[in-house]
Write an enzyme that holds these catalytic residues in place. Structure first.
Site, PDB file in Angstrom:
ATOM      1  N   LYS A   1     -10.886  -5.435  -5.594  1.00  0.00           N
ATOM      2  CA  LYS A   1     -12.539  -5.432  -4.989  1.00  0.00           C
ATOM      3  C   LYS A   1     -13.508  -5.128  -5.852  1.00  0.00           C
ATOM      4  O   LYS A   1     -14.339  -4.171  -5.476  1.00  0.00           O
ATOM      5  CB  LYS A   1     -12.480  -4.701  -3.696  1.00  0.00           C
ATOM      6  CG  LYS A   1     -11.551  -4.967  -2.641  1.00  0.00           C
ATOM      7  CD  LYS A   1     -11.751  -4.270  -1.356  1.00  0.00           C
ATOM      8  CE  LYS A   1     -10.942  -4.713  -0.225  1.00  0.00           C
ATOM      9  NZ  LYS A   1      -9.536  -4.259  -0.460  1.00  0.00           N
ATOM     10  N   PHE A   2     -13.740  -5.732  -7.006  1.00  0.00           N
ATOM     11  CA  PHE A   2     -14.639  -5.243  -8.123  1.00  0.00           C
ATOM     12  C   PHE A   2     -15.922  -5.420  -7.377  1.00  0.00           C
ATOM     13  O   PHE A   2     -16.344  -6.391  -6.897  1.00  0.00           O
ATOM     14  CB  PHE A   2     -14.468  -6.210  -9.122  1.00  0.00           C
ATOM     15  CG  PHE A   2     -13.075  -6.157  -9.947  1.00  0.00           C
ATOM     16  CD1 PHE A   2     -12.630  -4.883 -10.330  1.00  0.00           C
ATOM     17  CD2 PHE A   2     -12.435  -7.253 -10.337  1.00  0.00           C
ATOM     18  CE1 PHE A   2     -11.430  -4.573 -10.894  1.00  0.00           C
ATOM     19  CE2 PHE A   2     -11.240  -7.156 -11.214  1.00  0.00           C
ATOM     20  CZ  PHE A   2     -10.644  -5.871 -11.240  1.00  0.00           C
TER      21      PHE A   2
ATOM     22  N   ASN B   1     -22.006  -7.461 -15.854  1.00  0.00           N
ATOM     23  CA  ASN B   1     -21.303  -7.532 -17.022  1.00  0.00           C
ATOM     24  C   ASN B   1     -19.853  -6.959 -17.004  1.00  0.00           C
ATOM     25  O   ASN B   1     -18.801  -7.173 -17.607  1.00  0.00           O
ATOM     26  CB  ASN B   1     -22.200  -6.832 -18.169  1.00  0.00           C
ATOM     27  CG  ASN B   1     -21.572  -7.077 -19.440  1.00  0.00           C
ATOM     28  OD1 ASN B   1     -21.067  -7.762 -20.225  1.00  0.00           O
ATOM     29  ND2 ASN B   1     -21.043  -5.419 -20.132  1.00  0.00           N
TER      30      ASN B   1
ATOM     31  N   LYS C   1       0.421  -8.076  -2.325  1.00  0.00           N
ATOM     32  CA  LYS C   1      -0.891  -7.699  -2.754  1.00  0.00           C
ATOM     33  C   LYS C   1      -0.687  -6.302  -3.536  1.00  0.00           C
ATOM     34  O   LYS C   1      -0.131  -5.333  -2.571  1.00  0.00           O
ATOM     35  CB  LYS C   1      -1.833  -7.702  -1.555  1.00  0.00           C
ATOM     36  CG  LYS C   1      -3.118  -7.064  -1.801  1.00  0.00           C
ATOM     37  CD  LYS C   1      -3.931  -7.547  -0.576  1.00  0.00           C
ATOM     38  CE  LYS C   1      -3.946  -6.237   0.605  1.00  0.00           C
ATOM     39  NZ  LYS C   1      -4.591  -5.002  -0.053  1.00  0.00           N
TER      40      LYS C   1
ATOM     41  N   ARG D   1       0.958  -2.389   6.661  1.00  0.00           N
ATOM     42  CA  ARG D   1       1.733  -1.338   7.412  1.00  0.00           C
ATOM     43  C   ARG D   1       2.590  -1.734   8.705  1.00  0.00           C
ATOM     44  O   ARG D   1       3.778  -1.283   8.650  1.00  0.00           O
ATOM     45  CB  ARG D   1       0.564  -0.285   8.058  1.00  0.00           C
ATOM     46  CG  ARG D   1      -0.087   0.499   6.921  1.00  0.00           C
ATOM     47  CD  ARG D   1      -1.201   1.213   7.391  1.00  0.00           C
ATOM     48  NE  ARG D   1      -2.209   0.218   7.589  1.00  0.00           N
ATOM     49  CZ  ARG D   1      -3.691   0.819   7.877  1.00  0.00           C
ATOM     50  NH1 ARG D   1      -3.870   1.835   8.342  1.00  0.00           N
ATOM     51  NH2 ARG D   1      -4.525  -0.109   8.061  1.00  0.00           N
TER      52      ARG D   1
ATOM     53  N   ASP E   1       0.797  -1.296   0.023  1.00  0.00           N
ATOM     54  CA  ASP E   1       0.095   0.007  -0.177  1.00  0.00           C
ATOM     55  C   ASP E   1       0.827   1.316   0.052  1.00  0.00           C
ATOM     56  O   ASP E   1       1.138   1.903   1.060  1.00  0.00           O
ATOM     57  CB  ASP E   1      -0.929  -0.003   0.934  1.00  0.00           C
ATOM     58  CG  ASP E   1      -1.982  -1.130   1.045  1.00  0.00           C
ATOM     59  OD1 ASP E   1      -2.509  -1.433  -0.020  1.00  0.00           O
ATOM     60  OD2 ASP E   1      -2.381  -1.549   2.131  1.00  0.00           O
TER      61      ASP E   1
ATOM     62  N   ASP F   1      -5.846  -6.714  -5.664  1.00  0.00           N
ATOM     63  CA  ASP F   1      -6.930  -6.554  -4.452  1.00  0.00           C
ATOM     64  C   ASP F   1      -7.563  -5.154  -4.836  1.00  0.00           C
ATOM     65  O   ASP F   1      -7.488  -4.187  -4.526  1.00  0.00           O
ATOM     66  CB  ASP F   1      -6.220  -6.373  -3.000  1.00  0.00           C
ATOM     67  CG  ASP F   1      -7.285  -6.129  -2.071  1.00  0.00           C
ATOM     68  OD1 ASP F   1      -8.446  -6.091  -2.236  1.00  0.00           O
ATOM     69  OD2 ASP F   1      -6.794  -5.596  -1.208  1.00  0.00           O
TER      70      ASP F   1
ATOM     71  N   THR G   1     -12.424  -5.336   7.325  1.00  0.00           N
ATOM     72  CA  THR G   1     -11.989  -5.781   8.746  1.00  0.00           C
ATOM     73  C   THR G   1     -11.844  -4.489   9.589  1.00  0.00           C
ATOM     74  O   THR G   1     -11.629  -4.369  10.644  1.00  0.00           O
ATOM     75  CB  THR G   1     -10.673  -6.384   8.773  1.00  0.00           C
ATOM     76  OG1 THR G   1      -9.721  -5.794   7.866  1.00  0.00           O
ATOM     77  CG2 THR G   1     -10.731  -7.748   8.462  1.00  0.00           C
TER      78      THR G   1
END
Ligand code: C5P
Length: 243
Positions: A70-71, A76, A41, A223, A19, A68, A132
């Site tokens: 997260k669609f 479609n 990731k 992190r 990240d 990641d 989370t």
């Protein structure tokens, strides 16, 4: 860790969340950690900032990619996004289970069709259950009133019925998900915090050791490793806990 105490084997349970906003910083971390860590990731921050070049970079260090993003859209659109993602020959991707049955179904069909066409192993498709960073009160605020455990459980059961390979969920829900699915259903748990690390915005946390003992197939740590003054030492400490 090997018997002589050296770190020569890559760990397959730890996924490090990259990240960060630049390719150069990501490469520094991948170069440093790839002798120990197999899966990295790539989330919305890094992918939006630098695009698919980050996937090529990770592959060039023989790392695997969990994309990641997260669609969460109409079936479609999610199907097409999953097809595009599968073309990067990644290891894992995810969609939001809140997108519902048709959307998850379409994701599975598109990924498998693309993998067949390219003659590659299909990427594992995970369903994000409840983030989370959310607590019971956050769920109520968005009108979900059946409680955290029941909600996560029913989303996981639906994900499995749609053909997803597993879910992303907090370590607190591992046991109930396992009971309602089976031993091969993947459970990937973020919100993992070693005792020495700060929690940040994560609310439903657990230590790496506890998460793995409860049956997480993969733990995601961001992190505590990437913001550590010594990411390599931090990764080694996490690995020591889970091996
Ligand atoms: O820094 P930290 O260890 O909290 O990072 C956790 C990572 O896992 C972040 O990249 C976050 O986007 C991701 N994640 C999460 N909760 C989910 C799904 C993904 O924290 N339910």
């Amino acid at each position: 860790m090997t018997v002589d105490g050296s770190w020569t084997m890559k760990n397959t349970k730890l996924i490090v969340a990259l990240d960060i906003p630049t390719l150069a910083e990501a490469e520094k971390l991948v170069k440093l950690l790839s002798p120990l860590v197999a899966v990295f990731k790539v989330g919305s921050e890094l992918f939006t900032a630098v695009g698919p070049s980050v996937i090529q970079m990770i592959h060039s260090y023989h790392g695997k990619v969990f994309l990641d993003l997260k669609f969460h859209d109409i079936p479609n659109t999610v199907g097409s996004a999953c097809e595009a993602a599968a073309r990067y020959k990644i290891f894992m991707l995810n969609v939001h289970t809140f997108g519902g049955k048709q959307m998850m179904f379409q994701a599975v069909q598109s990924v498998h069709k693309t993998a067949e066409e390219l003659k590659i192993d299909p990427p594992r498709i995970l369903g994000v259950t409840i983030l989370t960073s959310m607590k019971e009160t956050d769920l109520k605020e968005i009108g979900v009133n059946q409680g955290m455990e029941k909600t996560v459980e029913s989303l996981a059961v639906l994900a499995k019925a749609c053909g997803l390979d597993g879910v992303v969920a907090s370590a607190h829900e591992i046991e109930s998900i396992r009971n309602k699915t089976d031993k091969d259903f993947l459970i990937v748990t973020p919100g993992v915090r070693p005792l020495w690390a700060w929690h940040g915005d994560q609310k439903r946390v657990m230590t790496p050791k506890e998460a793995v003992e409860r049956g997480a197939n993969f733990i995601v740590v961001g992190r505590p490793i990437i913001q550590s003054p010594s990411p390599l030492e931090a990764a080694k400490m996490v690995l020591k806990e889970i091996e």
